[in-house]
Design a protein around this motif. Structure first.
Motif, PDB file in Angstrom:
ATOM      1  N   TYR A  81       0.849  -1.195  -0.106  1.00  0.00           N
ATOM      2  CA  TYR A  81      -0.144   0.107  -0.137  1.00  0.00           C
ATOM      3  C   TYR A  81       0.865   1.179  -0.061  1.00  0.00           C
ATOM      4  O   TYR A  81       1.839   1.271   0.904  1.00  0.00           O
ATOM      5  CB  TYR A  81      -0.841   0.139   1.152  1.00  0.00           C
ATOM      6  CG  TYR A  81      -1.966  -1.261   1.281  1.00  0.00           C
ATOM      7  CD1 TYR A  81      -3.063  -0.888   0.832  1.00  0.00           C
ATOM      8  CD2 TYR A  81      -1.515  -2.308   1.826  1.00  0.00           C
ATOM      9  CE1 TYR A  81      -3.896  -1.909   1.060  1.00  0.00           C
ATOM     10  CE2 TYR A  81      -2.517  -3.308   2.175  1.00  0.00           C
ATOM     11  CZ  TYR A  81      -3.727  -3.301   1.780  1.00  0.00           C
ATOM     12  OH  TYR A  81      -4.657  -4.073   1.795  1.00  0.00           O
ATOM     13  N   ARG A  82       0.450   2.134  -0.789  1.00  0.00           N
ATOM     14  CA  ARG A  82       1.096   3.498  -0.922  1.00  0.00           C
ATOM     15  C   ARG A  82       0.123   4.721  -0.589  1.00  0.00           C
ATOM     16  O   ARG A  82      -0.744   4.466  -1.470  1.00  0.00           O
ATOM     17  CB  ARG A  82       2.077   3.706  -1.899  1.00  0.00           C
ATOM     18  CG  ARG A  82       3.430   2.906  -2.056  1.00  0.00           C
ATOM     19  CD  ARG A  82       4.025   2.975  -3.384  1.00  0.00           C
ATOM     20  NE  ARG A  82       4.344   4.329  -3.730  1.00  0.00           N
ATOM     21  CZ  ARG A  82       5.350   4.927  -3.485  1.00  0.00           C
ATOM     22  NH1 ARG A  82       6.387   4.355  -2.783  1.00  0.00           N
ATOM     23  NH2 ARG A  82       5.638   6.096  -3.868  1.00  0.00           N
ATOM     24  N   LYS A  83       0.540   5.771   0.241  1.00  0.00           N
ATOM     25  CA  LYS A  83      -0.280   6.843   0.108  1.00  0.00           C
ATOM     26  C   LYS A  83       0.529   8.262   0.061  1.00  0.00           C
ATOM     27  O   LYS A  83       1.404   8.284   0.968  1.00  0.00           O
ATOM     28  CB  LYS A  83      -1.262   6.677   1.464  1.00  0.00           C
ATOM     29  CG  LYS A  83      -2.437   7.888   1.595  1.00  0.00           C
ATOM     30  CD  LYS A  83      -3.214   7.761   2.371  1.00  0.00           C
ATOM     31  CE  LYS A  83      -4.233   8.960   2.442  1.00  0.00           C
ATOM     32  NZ  LYS A  83      -5.399   8.775   3.511  1.00  0.00           N
ATOM     33  N   ARG A  84       0.077   9.109  -0.768  1.00  0.00           N
ATOM     34  CA  ARG A  84       0.872  10.364  -0.554  1.00  0.00           C
ATOM     35  C   ARG A  84      -0.100  11.471  -0.420  1.00  0.00           C
ATOM     36  O   ARG A  84      -1.123  11.340  -0.896  1.00  0.00           O
ATOM     37  CB  ARG A  84       1.311  10.774  -2.219  1.00  0.00           C
ATOM     38  CG  ARG A  84       1.945  12.022  -2.380  1.00  0.00           C
ATOM     39  CD  ARG A  84       2.176  12.123  -3.820  1.00  0.00           C
ATOM     40  NE  ARG A  84       2.955  11.260  -4.617  1.00  0.00           N
ATOM     41  CZ  ARG A  84       4.188  11.212  -4.952  1.00  0.00           C
ATOM     42  NH1 ARG A  84       4.877  12.213  -4.334  1.00  0.00           N
ATOM     43  NH2 ARG A  84       4.792  10.095  -5.253  1.00  0.00           N
ATOM     44  N   PHE A  85       0.545  12.261   0.644  1.00  0.00           N
ATOM     45  CA  PHE A  85      -0.339  13.442   1.086  1.00  0.00           C
ATOM     46  C   PHE A  85       0.137  14.434   1.760  1.00  0.00           C
ATOM     47  O   PHE A  85       1.396  14.278   1.810  1.00  0.00           O
ATOM     48  CB  PHE A  85      -1.448  12.730   2.478  1.00  0.00           C
ATOM     49  CG  PHE A  85      -0.591  12.583   3.707  1.00  0.00           C
ATOM     50  CD1 PHE A  85      -0.729  13.166   4.587  1.00  0.00           C
ATOM     51  CD2 PHE A  85       0.345  11.567   3.701  1.00  0.00           C
ATOM     52  CE1 PHE A  85      -0.143  13.080   5.926  1.00  0.00           C
ATOM     53  CE2 PHE A  85       1.088  11.167   5.057  1.00  0.00           C
ATOM     54  CZ  PHE A  85       0.885  12.008   5.855  1.00  0.00           C
ATOM     55  N   ARG A  86      -0.369  15.603   2.078  1.00  0.00           N
ATOM     56  CA  ARG A  86       0.251  16.747   2.575  1.00  0.00           C
ATOM     57  C   ARG A  86      -0.231  16.609   3.974  1.00  0.00           C
ATOM     58  O   ARG A  86      -1.522  16.830   4.031  1.00  0.00           O
ATOM     59  CB  ARG A  86      -0.104  18.056   1.654  1.00  0.00           C
ATOM     60  CG  ARG A  86       0.755  19.017   2.049  1.00  0.00           C
ATOM     61  CD  ARG A  86       0.694  20.388   1.162  1.00  0.00           C
ATOM     62  NE  ARG A  86       1.082  20.084   0.029  1.00  0.00           N
ATOM     63  CZ  ARG A  86       2.230  20.075  -0.728  1.00  0.00           C
ATOM     64  NH1 ARG A  86       3.203  20.479   0.427  1.00  0.00           N
ATOM     65  NH2 ARG A  86       2.541  19.856  -1.850  1.00  0.00           N
ATOM     66  N   MET A  87       0.646  16.884   4.964  1.00  0.00           N
ATOM     67  CA  MET A  87       0.476  17.136   6.491  1.00  0.00           C
ATOM     68  C   MET A  87      -0.595  18.316   6.498  1.00  0.00           C
ATOM     69  O   MET A  87       0.026  19.524   6.283  1.00  0.00           O
ATOM     70  CB  MET A  87       1.649  17.058   7.236  1.00  0.00           C
ATOM     71  CG  MET A  87       1.337  17.121   8.605  1.00  0.00           C
ATOM     72  SD  MET A  87       0.524  15.508   9.445  1.00  0.00           S
ATOM     73  CE  MET A  87       1.949  14.667   9.458  1.00  0.00           C
ATOM     74  N   PRO A  88      -1.775  18.222   6.935  1.00  0.00           N
ATOM     75  CA  PRO A  88      -2.704  19.228   7.109  1.00  0.00           C
ATOM     76  C   PRO A  88      -2.045  20.384   7.915  1.00  0.00           C
ATOM     77  O   PRO A  88      -1.086  20.315   8.945  1.00  0.00           O
ATOM     78  CB  PRO A  88      -3.927  18.837   8.000  1.00  0.00           C
ATOM     79  CG  PRO A  88      -3.884  17.283   7.630  1.00  0.00           C
ATOM     80  CD  PRO A  88      -2.336  16.935   7.625  1.00  0.00           C
ATOM     81  N   LYS A  89      -2.387  21.642   7.607  1.00  0.00           N
ATOM     82  CA  LYS A  89      -1.787  22.739   8.352  1.00  0.00           C
ATOM     83  C   LYS A  89      -2.175  23.067   9.729  1.00  0.00           C
ATOM     84  O   LYS A  89      -1.418  23.642  10.414  1.00  0.00           O
ATOM     85  CB  LYS A  89      -2.205  24.080   7.505  1.00  0.00           C
ATOM     86  CG  LYS A  89      -1.443  24.185   6.097  1.00  0.00           C
ATOM     87  CD  LYS A  89      -2.000  25.437   5.363  1.00  0.00           C
ATOM     88  CE  LYS A  89      -1.298  25.707   4.087  1.00  0.00           C
ATOM     89  NZ  LYS A  89      -1.760  26.982   3.423  1.00  0.00           N
ATOM     90  N   ASP A  90      -3.262  22.246  10.131  1.00  0.00           N
ATOM     91  CA  ASP A  90      -3.669  22.470  11.556  1.00  0.00           C
ATOM     92  C   ASP A  90      -3.042  21.590  12.542  1.00  0.00           C
ATOM     93  O   ASP A  90      -3.227  21.497  13.692  1.00  0.00           O
ATOM     94  CB  ASP A  90      -5.364  22.452  11.745  1.00  0.00           C
ATOM     95  CG  ASP A  90      -5.584  20.809  11.335  1.00  0.00           C
ATOM     96  OD1 ASP A  90      -4.722  20.078  10.850  1.00  0.00           O
ATOM     97  OD2 ASP A  90      -6.863  20.462  11.242  1.00  0.00           O
ATOM     98  N   MET A  91      -1.959  20.752  11.738  1.00  0.00           N
ATOM     99  CA  MET A  91      -1.080  19.956  12.513  1.00  0.00           C
ATOM    100  C   MET A  91       0.101  20.696  13.099  1.00  0.00           C
ATOM    101  O   MET A  91       0.800  20.051  13.677  1.00  0.00           O
ATOM    102  CB  MET A  91      -0.712  18.874  11.794  1.00  0.00           C
ATOM    103  CG  MET A  91      -1.843  17.641  11.623  1.00  0.00           C
ATOM    104  SD  MET A  91      -2.139  16.753  12.992  1.00  0.00           S
ATOM    105  CE  MET A  91      -3.212  15.413  12.354  1.00  0.00           C
ATOM    106  N   LEU A  92       0.253  22.157  12.814  1.00  0.00           N
ATOM    107  CA  LEU A  92       1.228  22.894  13.140  1.00  0.00           C
ATOM    108  C   LEU A  92       1.303  22.825  14.719  1.00  0.00           C
ATOM    109  O   LEU A  92       0.332  23.006  15.368  1.00  0.00           O
ATOM    110  CB  LEU A  92       0.959  24.218  12.709  1.00  0.00           C
ATOM    111  CG  LEU A  92       2.426  25.355  12.978  1.00  0.00           C
ATOM    112  CD1 LEU A  92       3.534  24.894  12.420  1.00  0.00           C
ATOM    113  CD2 LEU A  92       1.766  26.700  12.601  1.00  0.00           C
TER     114      LEU A  92
END
Length: 574
Positions: free
Chosen positions: A98-109
């Motif tokens: 399995y592979r998943k590409r994502f951008r870490m959400p900004k509210d995780m700052l």
């Protein structure tokens, strides 16, 4: 036919796929907590958008690997749609990616971000941006990846790659070859996946902390009666910042109507890169007591407040009940003799989709078992999905939780150590479930050394050291069990026999399995619907007769579980 199976898979996964990528709502627990609005903890559903490849793929962990031609899937996911009858080792066994590409959400700052896999079958390697984050053995317990420690920050693009393998492997439990096993290791990322963001000062996770009877939140009780109950809420708070923190842990207990019936507060000091456990407690007057007939649950809202701001928290569902195993006097619940426990064993798989059963189906199974009149479920032969555990709490079903294993022992000491590690993780994951009545910390129907059985018993006491703990149960005639375990697996015929202790309760873990022959029409308790009404009625009457033979008034015999309420895929036989 293939098209119809694809539609079925889509419908079964729709429950998970339809959830928004926002903090969770409703009856879905995440890493042991139901979401608490305004807690400061962020939870994203991470089930959608995985690329999948059946088989091995050289270099698939690399960030530059081209997965554009891979299928797009959603967890809970099965690696292959199987026939309705896939027993006899016919299910897929091998590697998948399995592979998943994502951008870490900004509210995780500013948050500590972790990836929480509820379970992936077999053995796994998980990569973050091309680097191995962890290797894991076993297909039934959570796997936690700290993305922040892997260097992933808010706004960063990230690639997660998971290599899983459900092929035979004798080195970890269950260990037995699937062609000889009584259940299938259906492959895949078959339970939910969550992305969790927590503040630097937050409640820890019990399995991630890996400390005896510690980590996370731990509900326990004392002096339970209809007049009062002493309630204790241990809450371990971690501090990942560089300065000492002085947070306040606030616990509010709410009744079913949402009324606050108790509030507890405790201020603690947590050194940098350290943890401290708050131990607030209270006494509830005239508590609503939990039972299968009245499964009353309170909401326990836990908040961590630091500098006047709520930085973390969650909700536990709390049932208050007092279970006692009184030998010749039988099983007592909430200070009164309780009728014998009648139930069934439950495997987690479903036709076509294997283990990839969504939360809605977990609840549906529990509801069917409850509606059939059952009061107890044995989770054969491994811990079940958190959604099934939540359903048992709410619907009023006791549950026996076994460690993974069946008729197999590996003399390599590492194997026994892995069994014990599974048991510790099971107790840490499930200790707050009111439904848990017994742990089964040994290997079912297996010859093992006495020191293994005694160590397994010690672990159940170490990990749950408080009054009213779930008891440990095992086969009466296995090494080390008869004289030491709390509940003995046996039969009514064992009562009164020389060597059967009078101070121990007897429970039948499996009954009703008369003939292991599916294809011949001579099976008393397994009748296909296609055989017609008479075989179906014969099966029902056979089980009814078995109930009558077993339950004939001896209080020391406290009940039993039928094998098996639902059809399931057997590794060794159709």
């Amino acid at each position: 036919m293939k098209h119809l199976l694809s539609i079925l898979l889509m419908l079964l996964t729709m429950n998970a796929a339809s959830m928004n990528a926002t903090p969770t709502e409703g009856k879905t627990s995440v890493a042991g907590f139901f979401p608490l609005n305004g807690s400061g903890r962020i939870v994203y559903n991470f089930n959608q958008g995985w690329r999948f490849h059946l088989g091995d793929a050289k270099g698939a962990e690399a960030t530059t690997f081209n997965d554009s031609k891979w299928e797009v899937v959603c967890a809970p996911h099965t690696v292959r749609l199987e026939p309705s009858e896939a027993s006899g080792g016919r299910n897929y066994q091998g590697v998948e990616w399995y592979r998943k590409r994502f951008r870490m959400p900004k509210d995780m700052l500013g948050k500590d971000a972790t990836l929480y896999f509820e379970a992936i079958m077999g053995k796994q390697e998980i990569y973050v941006n091309g680097k191995l984050a962890t290797s894991h053995l076993g297909g039934y317990m959570p796997i936690i990846i700290n993305l922040t420690q892997c260097g992933v920050k808010a706004g960063d693009e990230c690639i997660i790659a998971v290599k899983a393998d459900n092929s035979d492997d004798k080195n970890y439990p269950p260990g037995k070859k699937q062609a000889a096993l009584d259940f299938c290791y259906h492959g895949g990322m078959y339970r939910d996946v969550w992305l969790i963001g927590k503040s630097p000062i937050a409640i820890t996770d019990a399995n991630e902390q890996n400390s005896v009877a510690g980590g996370g939140a731990f509900l326990h009780f004392d002096n339970i009666s209809e007049k009062k109950a002493d309630v204790y809420v241990n809450v371990e708070v971690g501090n990942k910042s560089t300065a000492t923190a002085s947070p306040t842990v606030i616990v509010r207990i709410k009744d079913k109507g949402g009324k606050v019936v108790a509030t507890m507060k405790q201020k603690i000091s947590v050194a940098p890169k350290s943890t401290t456990t708050a131990t607030p407690h209270t006494t509830l007057r005239t508590p609503h007591l939990w039972s299968p007939e009245s499964p009353y649950l309170y909401d326990v809202e836990i908040s961590v407040v630091n500098g006047g701001k709520t930085v973390d928290g969650g909700i536990l569902h709390m049932g208050i009940r007092n279970a006692e195993f009184c030998g010749k006097e039988g099983f007592w619940l909430n200070g009164k003799p309780y009728h014998q426990l009648i139930g069934g064993n439950r495997h987690q798989d479903f036709a076509y989709v294997g283990n990839a059963v969504p939360n809605s189906q977990q609840w549906r199974d529990a509801k069917r078992l409850k509606d059939a009149g059952m009061t107890i479920i044995r989770a054969a032969h491994y811990p079940q999905d958190p959604a099934f555990m939540d359903a048992c709490d709410e619907l009023g079903l006791f549950i026996i939780v076994p460690t993974p294993g069946w008729q197999y022992w590996n003399k390599d000491p590492k194997f026994g150590e892995l069994v014990h590690e599974n048991t510790r993780q099971i107790i840490r994951r499930d200790r707050n479930h009111t439904s848990v009545l017994m742990w089964e910390p040994i290997l079912n129907e297996t010859r093992y050394p006495e020191d293994f059985a005694l160590k397994a018993l010690d672990i159940t006491h170490e990990e749950f050291p408080y009054p009213g703990r779930p008891v440990a149960a095992a086969d009466m005639n296995s090494a080390g069990v008869k004289d030491n375990y709390d509940v003995l697996y046996g039969w009514t015929d064992d009562i009164g026999k020389e060597g059967t202790p009078e101070n121990k309760c007897i429970f039948t873990r499996e009954f009703g399995e008369m003939v292991d022959d599916w294809y011949a029409h001579n099976c008393l308790n397994r009748a296909a619907r296609s055989w017609g009404e008479k075989p179906m009625l014969t099966a029902a009457l056979s089980l009814s007769d078995t109930y009558g033979e077993m339950f004939h008034g001896q209080r020391q015999f406290i009940g039993g579980c039928q094998w098996h309420p639902f059809d399931h895929q057997r590794g060794y036989h159709p």
